[in-house]
Enzyme design. Structure first.
Site, PDB file in Angstrom:
ATOM      1  CG  ASP A  16       3.077  -1.403  -6.986  1.00 50.45           C
ATOM      2  OD1 ASP A  16       2.171  -1.274  -6.913  1.00 50.45           O
ATOM      3  OD2 ASP A  16       3.855   0.106  -6.528  1.00 50.45           O
ATOM      4  CB  SER A  17       1.039   1.929  -9.407  1.00 51.39           C
ATOM      5  OG  SER A  17       1.093   1.678  -7.535  1.00 51.39           O
ATOM      6  N   GLY A  49      -5.318   3.450  -7.570  1.00 55.92           N
ATOM      7  CA  GLY A  49      -6.108   2.205  -6.439  1.00 55.92           C
ATOM      8  C   GLY A  49      -7.032   3.618  -6.467  1.00 55.92           C
ATOM      9  CB  CYS A  79       0.027  -3.695  -8.487  1.00 57.29           C
ATOM     10  SG  CYS A  79      -0.906  -2.162  -7.753  1.00 57.29           S
ATOM     11  CG  ASN A  80      -2.384  -5.944  -2.869  1.00 58.11           C
ATOM     12  OD1 ASN A  80      -3.114  -7.070  -2.841  1.00 58.11           O
ATOM     13  ND2 ASN A  80      -1.599  -5.320  -2.360  1.00 58.11           N
ATOM     14  CD  GLU A 166       4.237   6.121  -6.103  1.00 58.39           C
ATOM     15  OE1 GLU A 166       4.747   6.657  -6.807  1.00 58.39           O
ATOM     16  OE2 GLU A 166       4.644   4.866  -5.856  1.00 58.39           O
ATOM     17  CB  CYS A 200      -1.960  -0.838  -0.316  1.00 60.14           C
ATOM     18  SG  CYS A 200      -0.386  -0.204  -1.552  1.00 60.14           S
ATOM     19  CB  THR A 201       3.663  -3.557  -2.337  1.00 60.55           C
ATOM     20  OG1 THR A 201       2.578  -2.994  -3.934  1.00 60.55           O
ATOM     21  CG2 THR A 201       2.817  -4.941  -3.089  1.00 60.55           C
ATOM     22  CG  HIS A 202       2.528   2.367  -2.503  1.00 63.88           C
ATOM     23  ND1 HIS A 202       2.285   1.298  -3.530  1.00 63.88           N
ATOM     24  CD2 HIS A 202       3.206   3.356  -3.118  1.00 63.88           C
ATOM     25  CE1 HIS A 202       2.254   2.204  -4.702  1.00 63.88           C
ATOM     26  NE2 HIS A 202       3.552   3.425  -4.439  1.00 63.88           N
TER      27      HIS A 202
HETATM   28  N1  DGL Z   1       1.184  -0.326  -4.623  1.00 67.13           N
HETATM   29  C1  DGL Z   1       0.055  -0.874  -4.795  1.00 67.13           C
HETATM   30  C2  DGL Z   1      -1.294  -1.396  -4.329  1.00 67.13           C
HETATM   31  O1  DGL Z   1      -0.647  -2.950  -3.954  1.00 67.13           O
HETATM   32  C3  DGL Z   1      -1.511   0.575  -5.627  1.00 67.13           C
HETATM   33  C4  DGL Z   1      -0.827   1.718  -4.637  1.00 67.13           C
HETATM   34  C5  DGL Z   1      -2.152   2.432  -5.962  1.00 67.13           C
HETATM   35  O2  DGL Z   1      -1.023   3.024  -7.288  1.00 67.13           O
HETATM   36  O3  DGL Z   1      -2.904   2.841  -5.910  1.00 67.13           O
HETATM   37  O4  DGL Z   1      -2.377  -1.773  -4.001  1.00 67.13           O
END
Ligand code: DGL
Length: 282
Positions: A16-17, A49, A79-80, A166, A200-202
Site C-alpha cells: 500500500d502507499s 490518491g 491499495c485502490n 497518515e 480506500c484501504t485507509h
Molecule cells: N490506501 C490507498 C487506497 O486504497 C491510497 C491512499 C493514498 O495514498 O492516497 O486508495
C-alpha cells in the site's frame, strides 16, 4: 518438496502507499494465519490518491519489483489507487517480462463482486481517493460485473481522509469535521444510498467516526474481509501458486519512511508489536 526439507521462504506480498493496506493484511492474516507475509508501505511517498497515472504506476511497479526481489511470488495491491491506476499495466505489460509465473492482484474486482451481497435497493455509495474516482474503475467494474442489475453508483472523493490517517489525527476534531462533511455530501447526491463501500484501504481506520455520521440502516462495507475471502478462494483455485507459498506464519514489515514512526502507527492498527525495516524504492 522432500520430507523433512524446509520450504523456501516464499511470502505473500501486501503493498500500500502507506498504512491503509494494514487493514487488508490484518484480515488476510486472520483468515489465513499459516502463510508468511511481507507488508510494504510506501509511507515516504504517500498519499498516492492525488498523483497522476504515470507516477502511481511507476511507484507501484517499483514496489512490486522490490517484493519480487524479497521472494514474493504473489503480491496483493492493497491499495485502490494503485489497483485503479497501475494493476492492469503491471499485469499485462510488466509481468510477462519480469516473471510470468508470478501474480499481482488488486482489491477493486473482489469488492465490486461482493457489494451485490450487501445492497437491497442497488444504490451504492463509493468513497475513495481522487485518483480512484477519476479512474472510474468502480463504475466500469460494476457495469461489467453486474450488467443485468439496476445499480446506481455514486462516487465521491474524500481527499482529506488519507492525510488525516497518515498523520495520526484519528481522534481530532478536524477528522470529525471532514468525515461528516464528505458523508453529508455523498447522501446529498443520492439520499437513497443503502450501502457505502469504503473504497480506500485507509478509510477503515476512520470507521468509528464514519459510523457516527452515516444514516441509520445504511451498511458500511470495508474491504479487508472481502479481499481475504477472495484470496482464499484464489489460492484454492490455483494450487500451483498455493503450493509454492511458504507457511512459517510470519509477518515482516517494510516502510520507505523512518521505522520508529511506522512501528507506532502500525502496532495500533495490527493490535500487536511491529518492528519494521526501512527500504528504498527506485
Ligand atoms: N490506501 C490507498 C487506497 O486504497 C491510497 C491512499 C493514498 O495514498 O492516497 O486508495
Amino acid at each position: 518438496m522432500e520430507e523433512g526439507c524446509k520450504k523456501r521462504y516464499s511470502p505473500i506480498g501486501v503493498f500500500d502507499s502507506g498504512y491503509g493496506g494494514l487493514t487488508i493484511l490484518r484480515d488476510i492474516a486472520r483468515e489465513m494465519p499459516g502463510y508468511d507475509y511481507i507488508y510494504l508501505g510506501d509511507n515516504a511517498r504517500a498519499p498516492y490518491g492525488t498523483r497522476s497515472y504515470e507516477v502511481v504506476y511507476r511507484y507501484t511497479r517499483e514496489a512490486v519489483v522490490k517484493l519480487f526481489e524479497m521472494g514474493c511470488r504473489l503480491v496483493i495491491l492493497a491499495c485502490n489507487t494503485a489497483s485503479a491506476k497501475a494493476l492492469r499495466t503491471i499485469q499485462q505489460q510488466d509481468l510477462p517480462v519480469l516473471d510470468a509465473s508470478r501474480r499481482v492482484l488488486g482489491v477493486i474486482r473482489p469488492s465490486v463482486e461482493a457489494v451485490a451481497d450487501y445492497t437491497r435497493n442497488g444504490h451504492i455509495g463509493v468513497l475513495a481517493t481522487r485518483g480512484t474516482v477519476a479512474s472510474e474503475s468502480y463504475l466500469l467494474e460494476v457495469a461489467k460485473i453486474h450488467s443485468g442489475k439496476d445499480f446506481r453508483v455514486t462516487q465521491l472523493a474524500c481527499p482529506m481522509w488519507v492525510p488525516l490517517v497518515e498523520n495520526n489525527e484519528l481522534d481530532s476534531p478536524g477528522t470529525e469535521y471532514f468525515v461528516r462533511k464528505y458523508l453529508e455530501e455523498l447522501f446529498g447526491m443520492d439520499p437513497g444510498i443503502d450501502t457505502v463501500l469504503l473504497a480506500c484501504t485507509h478509510y477503515p481506520l476512520l470507521r468509528e467516526v464514519i459510523d457516527r455520521h452515516v444514516p441509520k440502516g445504511v451498511k458500511v462495507v470495508q474491504q479487508g474481509e472481502i479481499v481475504a475471502r477472495s484470496l482464499k478462494d484464489y489460492l484454492w483455485r490455483h494450487p500451483e501458486m498455493e503450493e509454492r507459498l511458504s507457511r512459517g506464519g510470519s509477518i515482516r514489515y517494510y516502510t520507505t519512511e523512518r521505522e520508529g514512526m511506522f512501528d507506532r502507527m502500525a502496532a495500533m492498527f495490527m493490535r500487536s508489536g511491529v518492528e519494521s525495516r526501512h527500504v528504498e524504492l527506485k
